[in-house]
Structure formats: C-alpha cells, structure tokens
Scaffold this motif. Structure first.
Motif, PDB file in Angstrom:
ATOM      1  N   LEU A  71       0.825  -1.206   0.000  1.00 14.80           N
ATOM      2  CA  LEU A  71       0.000   0.000   0.000  1.00 14.80           C
ATOM      3  C   LEU A  71       0.862   1.261   0.000  1.00 14.80           C
ATOM      4  O   LEU A  71       0.536   2.247  -0.669  1.00 14.80           O
ATOM      5  CB  LEU A  71      -0.944  -0.003   1.201  1.00 14.80           C
ATOM      6  CG  LEU A  71      -2.010  -1.108   1.236  1.00 14.80           C
ATOM      7  CD1 LEU A  71      -2.850  -0.982   2.498  1.00 14.80           C
ATOM      8  CD2 LEU A  71      -2.893  -1.066   0.007  1.00 14.80           C
ATOM      9  N   ASP A  72       1.951   1.220   0.730  1.00 14.57           N
ATOM     10  CA  ASP A  72       2.854   2.370   0.754  1.00 14.57           C
ATOM     11  C   ASP A  72       3.463   2.605  -0.632  1.00 14.57           C
ATOM     12  O   ASP A  72       3.638   3.755  -1.058  1.00 14.57           O
ATOM     13  CB  ASP A  72       3.964   2.160   1.782  1.00 14.57           C
ATOM     14  CG  ASP A  72       3.475   2.362   3.209  1.00 14.57           C
ATOM     15  OD1 ASP A  72       2.379   2.929   3.386  1.00 14.57           O
ATOM     16  OD2 ASP A  72       4.182   1.934   4.141  1.00 14.57           O
ATOM     17  N   MET A  75       0.810   4.274  -2.721  1.00 17.20           N
ATOM     18  CA  MET A  75       0.670   5.684  -2.352  1.00 17.20           C
ATOM     19  C   MET A  75       1.804   6.501  -2.950  1.00 17.20           C
ATOM     20  O   MET A  75       1.609   7.631  -3.417  1.00 17.20           O
ATOM     21  CB  MET A  75       0.647   5.827  -0.831  1.00 17.20           C
ATOM     22  CG  MET A  75      -0.581   5.230  -0.154  1.00 17.20           C
ATOM     23  SD  MET A  75      -2.117   6.137  -0.481  1.00 17.20           S
ATOM     24  CE  MET A  75      -1.848   7.603   0.534  1.00 17.20           C
ATOM     25  N   LYS A  80      -2.627   8.203  -3.991  1.00 15.11           N
ATOM     26  CA  LYS A  80      -3.826   7.947  -3.202  1.00 15.11           C
ATOM     27  C   LYS A  80      -4.338   6.537  -3.482  1.00 15.11           C
ATOM     28  O   LYS A  80      -3.917   5.889  -4.444  1.00 15.11           O
ATOM     29  CB  LYS A  80      -4.929   8.950  -3.529  1.00 15.11           C
ATOM     30  CG  LYS A  80      -5.444   8.833  -4.955  1.00 15.11           C
ATOM     31  CD  LYS A  80      -6.598   9.793  -5.220  1.00 15.11           C
ATOM     32  CE  LYS A  80      -7.133   9.630  -6.653  1.00 15.11           C
ATOM     33  NZ  LYS A  80      -8.282  10.519  -6.915  1.00 15.11           N
ATOM     34  N   GLU A 128      -7.483   2.683   6.056  1.00 14.39           N
ATOM     35  CA  GLU A 128      -6.666   3.735   6.665  1.00 14.39           C
ATOM     36  C   GLU A 128      -6.151   4.708   5.606  1.00 14.39           C
ATOM     37  O   GLU A 128      -6.087   5.924   5.843  1.00 14.39           O
ATOM     38  CB  GLU A 128      -5.499   3.097   7.418  1.00 14.39           C
ATOM     39  CG  GLU A 128      -4.640   4.084   8.176  1.00 14.39           C
ATOM     40  CD  GLU A 128      -3.512   3.412   8.930  1.00 14.39           C
ATOM     41  OE1 GLU A 128      -3.107   3.950   9.977  1.00 14.39           O
ATOM     42  OE2 GLU A 128      -3.019   2.365   8.469  1.00 14.39           O
ATOM     43  N   LYS A 129      -5.789   4.178   4.427  1.00 10.05           N
ATOM     44  CA  LYS A 129      -5.312   5.044   3.337  1.00 10.05           C
ATOM     45  C   LYS A 129      -6.472   5.804   2.690  1.00 10.05           C
ATOM     46  O   LYS A 129      -6.356   6.989   2.382  1.00 10.05           O
ATOM     47  CB  LYS A 129      -4.593   4.197   2.285  1.00 10.05           C
ATOM     48  CG  LYS A 129      -3.429   3.368   2.798  1.00 10.05           C
ATOM     49  CD  LYS A 129      -2.320   4.219   3.371  1.00 10.05           C
ATOM     50  CE  LYS A 129      -1.109   3.357   3.726  1.00 10.05           C
ATOM     51  NZ  LYS A 129      -0.049   4.147   4.414  1.00 10.05           N
TER      52      LYS A 129
END
Length: 257
Positions: A71-72, A75, A80, A128-129
């Motif tokens: 996920l990082d 991002m 996003k 959370e993101k």
C-alpha cells in the motif's frame, strides 16, 4: 465515485475475477495495484496494461507487513487509494469426517487465513489510506468490495472450510460498513455463483457442463469474469450501494453435491 482516475487495490489481481477487475479499471481510466503471489502473471499484466496504470507487488494478503509495504508503494506511485477489491482466495474440498479421519485442522485454518483473515487484513489497512482522501460532494472518500460466494449460503459436501471463510465475509460486511460510515467509506460484498475462473481449472469439461446446467438463467452457463468486473464498477459508481451482499449467480441454489 467515477472509475476514471480511481486508484484501486485488487487482491488476487493477476488472474480470474481479479484480473478482469484490473483490466476493467484500467480500460475505464483508473489505476490499479495488484496484490498477488503469482509474480510471473502479475508482471506480465503490468507490461501489457502499462507501468503508468498498474503496479504489481508480490503479497501475502494475510501478512500485515506485506500489505503495508504494498500500500505504501501504491501511495508513492499514485498518490492515493480510493478503492480496495478483495478477490484473493483459495478453495478446499474435504469432508468433516471421512475414511481418512477428521478434517485436517491446519488446512481449515489455512483456508480461513487466506480467504477471511486476508480479506479483513487488506480492507482494514486500505481503509486507513482511503480515509486520507478529500470527500466528494456526497462525503464519500472510497469504497471496499469483498468477494464471498454462493457457498456462504449453500455450501456443498466437503466445503466446510470454504463456506465458513466466505460466510465470515458476508457476516462482517454490515458491521464494517457501519464502522467506516463516519469516514465516508462504503463496503459491499459480491457473492458469485459458478464462474469460469482458475479455481475451476482442474474440473473436467463434463463436470463444468454439469455445473453450468444447474444455473437457471442465463443460458445454463458459468459466469464470466467480465460480469464480475462490471458489477465491481457498478458498486464503485453507485453511492447508495453499501453494507450489502449481492448474489451474482444466475439464480442458482447449490445442491448438497
């Protein structure tokens, strides 16, 4: 929400339902992060669809650090995340008790770990993101789509582990939708019936034909992955779809075997 410019995380995105979901997202102007263990298929899909549109990260969906890392990276690349589509899953066929003895407990745990815990692990971290996004005019920040199964309702003989894992996904849909409502995040589950996917890959043509004959309509056939992907698009685009499990099964009701 619109598909155009939507950034979606798709687990199991290198094949089957997940692959077609990725293809449809990109075709409609979105971008996708593929989480899958099949490195060869994942990388090939990135090459085909374009590095600017798709990112692949080899990921065990039930592993927290794997998912956080993936996920990082998304991002960092796309800026996003607005959607998460959980398609990763495994099957299991084993009776609770047979001539070989009772159901193997490690296998039962493994199915639940991938299908149920993996789904929850990804959606909680993706939420959370998604919660970081600016809300649109409806106050919406994003959407999570999970994959259950008709087996959640009519599990066949030998499907105790699989049905339990998919039933768990159905059961957590509404409470999670209620949990995430304050963040403007919707949660919807799709429960497919019999679809032409890699899980069907080992079935003979005779068996596939027999299974297809159980579908009342359309045309006594297996579902197409493109039809699943189309429903995912509808869920993303329709803000009133929330907290619900939608059966996508041609009105089939599974028999015991």
């Amino acid at each position: 929400m619109e598909m155009k410019n939507t950034v979606a995380v798709v687990t199991g995105g290198a094949s089957g339902l997940g692959e077609y979901t990725v293809r449809n997202i990109v075709m409609n102007g979105g971008k996708a992060l593929i989480l899958d263990l099949n490195e060869e298929r994942g990388k090939n899909l990135v090459e085909e669809l374009g590095h600017e549109h798709v990112l692949f990260v080899k990921t065990n969906v039930a592993d927290e650090s794997d998912v956080v890392t993936a996920l990082d990276q998304a991002m960092g690349k796309f800026g996003k995340i607005a959607a998460a589509v959980n398609c990763a899953g495994i099957g299991s066929a084993q009776k609770t008790l047979s001539k070989r003895g009772p159901f193997n407990l490690d296998q039962f745990k493994h199915v639940l770990n991938v299908n149920l815990i993996g789904t929850f692990n990804v959606l909680r971290l993706a939420a959370e993101k998604i919660a970081l996004n600016e809300p649109n005019e409806d106050g919406e920040r994003g959407v999570i789509v999970n994959t259950a199964s008709a087996a959640a309702f009519e599990g066949q003989i030998g499907q105790a582990a699989y049905s339990a894992s998919k039933g768990g996904i159905v059961g957590m849909t509404l409470p999670i939708a209620r949990d995430l409502a304050e963040y403007g995040i919707r949660v919807v589950t799709i429960a497919p019936g019999l679809f032409e996917t890699p899980l069907m890959g080992t079935a003979t043509e005779e068996l596939k034909a027999a299974l297809a004959a159980m579908v009342p309509f359309p045309n006594k056939r297996l579902g197409k992955s493109s039809e699943f992907a189309h429903l995912v698009q509808t869920i993303i685009e329709n803000p009133m779809l929330n907290g619900e499990t939608i059966r996508l099964d041609g009105a089939i009701r599974m028999q015991p075997k």
